[in-house]
Design an enzyme around this catalytic site. Structure first.
Site, PDB file in Angstrom:
ATOM      1  N   THR A  47      38.814  49.429  14.577  1.00  0.00           N
ATOM      2  CA  THR A  47      38.478  49.129  13.191  1.00  0.00           C
ATOM      3  C   THR A  47      38.724  50.360  12.317  1.00  0.00           C
ATOM      4  O   THR A  47      38.752  51.489  12.824  1.00  0.00           O
ATOM      5  CB  THR A  47      37.025  48.650  13.074  1.00  0.00           C
ATOM      6  OG1 THR A  47      36.161  49.589  13.722  1.00  0.00           O
ATOM      7  CG2 THR A  47      36.858  47.287  13.744  1.00  0.00           C
ATOM      8  N   THR A  49      37.366  52.538   9.749  1.00  0.00           N
ATOM      9  CA  THR A  49      36.587  53.781   9.661  1.00  0.00           C
ATOM     10  C   THR A  49      36.365  54.391  11.029  1.00  0.00           C
ATOM     11  O   THR A  49      36.409  55.615  11.197  1.00  0.00           O
ATOM     12  CB  THR A  49      35.236  53.515   8.965  1.00  0.00           C
ATOM     13  OG1 THR A  49      35.474  52.977   7.673  1.00  0.00           O
ATOM     14  CG2 THR A  49      34.423  54.790   8.840  1.00  0.00           C
ATOM     15  N   CYS A  50      36.140  53.555  12.025  1.00  0.00           N
ATOM     16  CA  CYS A  50      35.915  54.041  13.382  1.00  0.00           C
ATOM     17  C   CYS A  50      37.132  54.818  13.894  1.00  0.00           C
ATOM     18  O   CYS A  50      36.999  55.858  14.546  1.00  0.00           O
ATOM     19  CB  CYS A  50      35.619  52.870  14.326  1.00  0.00           C
ATOM     20  SG  CYS A  50      34.242  51.823  13.801  1.00  0.00           S
ATOM     21  N   SER A  51      38.327  54.297  13.590  1.00  0.00           N
ATOM     22  CA  SER A  51      39.550  54.899  14.107  1.00  0.00           C
ATOM     23  C   SER A  51      40.054  56.063  13.272  1.00  0.00           C
ATOM     24  O   SER A  51      40.653  57.004  13.800  1.00  0.00           O
ATOM     25  CB  SER A  51      40.660  53.834  14.182  1.00  0.00           C
ATOM     26  OG  SER A  51      40.324  52.822  15.104  1.00  0.00           O
ATOM     27  N   VAL A  55      35.624  58.513  15.285  1.00  0.00           N
ATOM     28  CA  VAL A  55      36.055  59.033  16.587  1.00  0.00           C
ATOM     29  C   VAL A  55      36.852  60.335  16.461  1.00  0.00           C
ATOM     30  O   VAL A  55      36.567  61.312  17.174  1.00  0.00           O
ATOM     31  CB  VAL A  55      36.864  57.969  17.355  1.00  0.00           C
ATOM     32  CG1 VAL A  55      37.557  58.591  18.578  1.00  0.00           C
ATOM     33  CG2 VAL A  55      35.955  56.831  17.813  1.00  0.00           C
TER      34      VAL A  55
END
Length: 245
Positions: A47, A49-51, A55
């Protein structure tokens, strides 16, 4: 309102992980007992923001966390192990352990399981981070429970600043390079000797030579940036390190 679990033990859960084409189980006792662990939970693999942010920054700051007593950095998401394994490869996040919480047991036990059916996600993790010492949550940073996907307090910098406000953070290094270029190889060796991780854009594969000229005003490679500062080529990098001592 999501409740903090500071002062409480993490839930007793078994994570089912696929490694080298075999199933491996990791228990929370194995992960947390007698250790200092940073955990961050997020809505889903791949997704935006996560990527793009969550992270990568934890992976980038991992050496600083290790220097300040953290044994392991863990990303938890309500995804299966196959998805998490592929996401870790895609992120090139070798400094972060990706734990699949496919059934949401750990996330539910932390009180962070939320309904994202409006997006077709089903039950997923709210975004948060926490510092766990010997199985007990010392500190939690939970994103405000508002619409959307807030990302304000669960980031890597906030957690590292909590652990040690004076922690030395590694500088981001980027270089333009070209396959078979001996000067590029020399620059990479200089960076590696200093223990500096880097990202590169390879001319002819990732970018064009025009992009290098547009960014640096130069037509040769390598062209190197450290901490947002333009350094130059491999000779300039060597001189930069000589000044640093």
């Amino acid at each position: 309102m999501l409740q903090s679990h500071e002062g409480q033990r993490v839930p007793d859960v078994i994570f089912h992980i696929r490694e080298n084409n075999e199933w491996v189980d990791r228990s929370t006792d194995e992960i947390f007992n007698g250790r200092t662990v940073v955990v961050f939970g997020l809505p889903g693999a791949f997704t935006p923001t996560c990527s793009s942010s969550h992270v990568p920054r934890f992976n980038e700051l991992a050496p600083a966390f290790w220097d300040n007593g953290v044994d392991e950095i863990i990303c938890v998401s309500v995804n299966d192990t196959f998805v998490m394994n592929e996401w870790q490869k895609d992120q090139k996040a070798e400094n972060v352990t990706f734990l699949p919480d496919g059934n949401g047991d750990f996330t539910a036990g932390m009180g962070m399981l939320v309904d994202k059916s409006d997006l077709g996600f089903g039950d997923r993790s709210w975004r948060y981070s926490m510092l766990v010492k010997d199985g007990v949550v010392e500190k939690m940073f939970i994103e405000p429970f508002v619409a959307g996907d807030p990302f304000e307090v669960s980031d890597a910098d906030t957690m590292l600043d909590y652990i040690n406000p004076r922690a030395k953070k590694p500088e981001f290094v980027f270089l333009f390079s070209k396959a078979g270029c001996p000067h590029c190889a020399r620059a990479k060796t200089l960076l590696e000797q200093r223990g500096m991780n880097y990202e590169e854009a390879v001319v002819g594969r990732d970018v064009s030579s025009r992009a290098v000229r547009a960014a640096t005003g130069k037509s040769t490679v390598p062209q190197i940036y450290i901490g947002g500062r333009y350094i130059g080529g491999s000779d300039d990098l060597e001189q930069y390190f000589a000044r640093q001592g």
